[in-house]
Write a protein that holds these residues in place. Sequence first.
Motif, PDB file in Angstrom:
ATOM      1  N   ASN A 117      77.559  39.296  50.616  1.00 52.94           N
ATOM      2  CA  ASN A 117      78.449  39.787  51.658  1.00 52.94           C
ATOM      3  C   ASN A 117      78.958  41.181  51.287  1.00 52.94           C
ATOM      4  O   ASN A 117      78.858  41.598  50.137  1.00 52.94           O
ATOM      5  CB  ASN A 117      79.602  38.797  51.868  1.00 52.94           C
ATOM      6  CG  ASN A 117      80.171  38.861  53.274  1.00 52.94           C
ATOM      7  OD1 ASN A 117      80.032  39.869  53.968  1.00 52.94           O
ATOM      8  ND2 ASN A 117      80.819  37.790  53.696  1.00 52.94           N
ATOM      9  N   GLU A 118      79.496  41.867  52.312  1.00 52.15           N
ATOM     10  CA  GLU A 118      79.832  43.287  52.137  1.00 52.15           C
ATOM     11  C   GLU A 118      81.281  43.526  51.730  1.00 52.15           C
ATOM     12  O   GLU A 118      82.162  42.758  52.094  1.00 52.15           O
ATOM     13  CB  GLU A 118      79.608  44.021  53.462  1.00 52.15           C
ATOM     14  CG  GLU A 118      78.171  44.109  53.879  1.00 52.15           C
ATOM     15  CD  GLU A 118      78.039  44.425  55.360  1.00 52.15           C
ATOM     16  OE1 GLU A 118      77.697  45.556  55.699  1.00 52.15           O
ATOM     17  OE2 GLU A 118      78.305  43.521  56.171  1.00 52.15           O
ATOM     18  N   LEU A 119      81.496  44.636  51.058  1.00 49.47           N
ATOM     19  CA  LEU A 119      82.850  45.057  50.710  1.00 49.47           C
ATOM     20  C   LEU A 119      83.374  46.056  51.737  1.00 49.47           C
ATOM     21  O   LEU A 119      82.635  46.915  52.207  1.00 49.47           O
ATOM     22  CB  LEU A 119      82.873  45.771  49.348  1.00 49.47           C
ATOM     23  CG  LEU A 119      82.540  44.982  48.088  1.00 49.47           C
ATOM     24  CD1 LEU A 119      82.887  45.824  46.864  1.00 49.47           C
ATOM     25  CD2 LEU A 119      83.279  43.660  48.036  1.00 49.47           C
ATOM     26  N   THR A 157      86.563  41.400  52.139  1.00 52.24           N
ATOM     27  CA  THR A 157      85.260  40.966  52.648  1.00 52.24           C
ATOM     28  C   THR A 157      85.492  40.025  53.821  1.00 52.24           C
ATOM     29  O   THR A 157      86.347  39.134  53.741  1.00 52.24           O
ATOM     30  CB  THR A 157      84.481  40.257  51.517  1.00 52.24           C
ATOM     31  OG1 THR A 157      84.204  41.229  50.501  1.00 52.24           O
ATOM     32  CG2 THR A 157      83.178  39.657  52.007  1.00 52.24           C
ATOM     33  N   SER A 165      88.570  40.663  47.981  1.00 50.31           N
ATOM     34  CA  SER A 165      87.443  40.547  47.058  1.00 50.31           C
ATOM     35  C   SER A 165      87.622  41.319  45.753  1.00 50.31           C
ATOM     36  O   SER A 165      86.977  40.992  44.761  1.00 50.31           O
ATOM     37  CB  SER A 165      86.131  40.922  47.744  1.00 50.31           C
ATOM     38  OG  SER A 165      86.278  42.014  48.603  1.00 50.31           O
TER      39      SER A 165
END
Lengths: 199, 270
Positions: A117-119, A157, A165
């Motif tokens: 998953n993305e930051l 996130t 995160s």
Amino acid sequence: MIAVIDYGMGNIFSIRNALEKVGADVRIIAQPEELNDADGVVIPGVGSFGEAMKQLLPFQEKITSAIETGLPFLGICLGMQILFERSQESPESGFGIIEGEVIRLPDNVLAPQMGWNELNIKRDTNIVKGIEDGDFFYFVHSYHCIPKDKKIVVATTEYGTEVVSIIERDNICAVQFHPEKSGGKGLLLLKNFLKSIKC
Amino acid sequence: MLARRIIPCLDCDLGVPGGRVVKGIEFKQIRYAGIPWELAERYYLDGADEIVFLDITASHERRETMLAVIKKTSKNVFVPLTVGGGIRSIEDARAVFNSGADKVAINTAALKNPNLINQIADRYGSQACVVAIDAKRRYESVDGKEIVKTPDGDCWFECSIYGGRGFTGIDAIAWAEEAEERGAGDIMLTSMDRDGTCDGFDIELTKAVSERVKIPVIASGGCGNPEHILEVFQKTRAQAALAASIFHYGKYKIVDVKRYLKEKGIHVRL
């Protein structure tokens, strides 16, 4: 020397291999006294909050005082959560070094969150040097941290809610994902952590 | 949002010192592809989201070779590593985790002793427990089986064991549901009809299972080009695609496949 605390939970090899890959001198420690000559400390961990706190009890005093004296600290996943005051997962208290609590992921998403998953980077600090908005990291968790002081949040996130995160406060850094399993960007984050250590 | 994963699969023959990666066609004819840890590292550097090792010999005598392969690989590969083949007990699983694997994939042992799924998930977490299902199309109708419409006619899907050498009479869709209830974190769903053919994934199978369970389904068997991966992501709810042949022989690079998928609007990690 970076001390990685082995309290019998989760895969210690991965974090050791990853830290060594970026040039760290790593020692796996199972006794609190071994922390004395450490230049930095890492608490990894997968598993339940309550069990982790039971296993970490002998380390609690030593870790708390080491953090107070400014020893660089990196908490990973469960190693992030135990810094907080309490968790919905178990009745045991956390270290309480960071004000706030750990709660279950919302019901509208599958738990555990498992995957890349993305930051969303909220604050540029040394730990995220070279890491950009939208970079992917590898997550495995069912609970997430709610810090009282939002200023310590470095990245969030999106997963059913805004999951914190990365947090950073003085010499404490903690991440909800697994940098040791997050490819090149994960290694970069560990390298950034090493740079914060005078040795 | 979670990225869809691209997972190279390394079928390992551990009958030679250090092991070797091979690839079969429809679970049979074998071709040599490389040294396990070297290929794994190459795929990691090339953008693999996860690496899967399957011990196709799956024998206890060769267990030590597999553990050595895992140890060597985990020194240079920093994405999740899944190991399957011949894991029959929680003790087998522990040995694999202690060598540096992040997940185990269980197939035959889970069908024979479904409680093994609960044991692994309780001890190591659901994320560490992958249930692998090798499914074969059956066009003859049998009572109580889940019928799926396909362009080749109505069929049900039977679970196979022992790497395709045995059959169970168990319905693959029902088994996937049970595996989820017992705590599996992923379903690695291989079409035996497509494996090694490079004709594309079994879309009907993947669609049926991925719409039934909430946990991620890894589509496997039949991938021959990047369009096949796009197709399985567009037409089914599969969260990951597993492939071997297309990466092994240098025909496609993982990073190029991911760039192509991104261009087509698929959420992938680049």
